[in-house]
Write an enzyme that holds these catalytic residues in place. Sequence first.
Site, PDB file in Angstrom:
ATOM      1  N   TYR A 283     -25.590  46.790 108.952  1.00 13.91           N
ATOM      2  CA  TYR A 283     -24.587  46.684 107.878  1.00 13.91           C
ATOM      3  C   TYR A 283     -25.048  47.460 106.633  1.00 13.91           C
ATOM      4  CZ  TYR A 283     -21.447  44.166 104.632  1.00 13.91           C
ATOM      5  OH  TYR A 283     -20.507  43.825 103.691  1.00 13.91           O
TER       6      TYR A 283
ATOM      7  N   LYS B  17     -23.269  50.710 104.871  1.00 16.80           N
ATOM      8  CA  LYS B  17     -22.803  50.674 103.481  1.00 16.80           C
ATOM      9  C   LYS B  17     -23.525  51.724 102.636  1.00 16.80           C
ATOM     10  CE  LYS B  17     -19.817  47.275 103.965  1.00 16.80           C
ATOM     11  NZ  LYS B  17     -18.366  47.546 103.860  1.00 16.80           N
TER      12      LYS B  17
END
Length: 246
Positions: free
Chosen positions: A155, A159
Site C-alpha cells: 500500500y 501511494k
Amino acid sequence: MSEAKRVALVTGASRGIGRAIALRMAREGVATAVNYRGDAQGAAGVVEAVRQSGGEAEAFQADVADPRAAEALVATVHERFGRLDLLVNNAGITRDGLVPRLSHADWTAVLDTNLASVFYCCKAALRPMVRQRFGRIVNVASVAGLIGNAGQANYSAAKAGMIGFTKSLAKEWASRGITANAVAPGFIETDLLAAMTESQRAKVAEAIPLQRVGAPDDVADAVWFLTQAPYVTGHVLVVDGGLAIQ
Ligand code: NAP
C-alpha cells in the site's frame, strides 16, 4: 446542463472518502460521475442524495484496475456530459501483511488498484482536458506513502508511486492549464478502518495531535480546495490531524 457547468469523475465513490468527495462536488454545482466497482447500491445512494439536494450525478460501474475498463469509463463520462474538468482518483484497497507474508496477489492487487488505475484514468482524461486547456486532477494518496507503515509495504509503495506520478504529471501538463495534486490522508473514519478494535482506535487517536481520527469530509474539503487553486500544482496536501508532522 449550462455551458459553464463543470464535470467531475470521482473513482471509488460508492462509500467512504469518495462518497464525501462526490457529494461535495455536487453541492458545489459540479455535475458528478460516481464510479464504483461492485457496490451498485452504495453508488445509487450517492446519486439519490445528490439529486435530492438539486444536484446532478450519475453512477458508472467500472473496475479502474482494468486498463480497458478505465479507458472506457472516462470515454463514457466524457460522452455523457460533453466535457471532463475534474478527475479525482480515489479508488483504493488494502491487502495488509508483513512483507514475508504478502503474496504476489496481495502485491499486484494493491499496485493495480491504487497505482496503475491512476495512470489509466489520467491517460484517458488528459485527452479532453488538453483540448479544453483546463483540467484539475487530484489523487488520493496516504501518509503511508510519505512515511511508510509496517504491514502495508504494498500500500505504501503504491501511494508513494502515486505521489511521484502526480508530480511528474504536474510538470508535463502545466502549460496546458492542467494541475495535478495529491491529498495524503491519515486515519479517516471509513470502512477501511472498520477492522480496528476500540482500543486500537483509542491508541491511534492518542498519537494524533488533533486527538481524533479524521472524517471523510475533512478529505473532501482538501480535495475541493485543490480543484479551486489555479496556482497550486504538484503539491501533496496532508490531511492527518498532525499525525505525520516531522
Ligand atoms: P473504502 O471505504 O473501502 O471505499 C473504497 C472505494 O473504492 C469503494 O467505493 C470501492 O467501490 C472503490 N473501489 C475499490 N476498488 C475499485 C476498483 N478496482 N475500481 C473502482 N472502484 C474501486 O475506502 P476509503 O477509506 O474511503 O478510501 C478511499 C481512498 O482513500 C483510498 O484510495 C484509500 O487508500 C485512501 N485513504 C484512506 C484512508 C483511511 O483511513 N480511510 C487513509 C489514507 C488514504 P466498491 O465498493 O463498489 O467496490
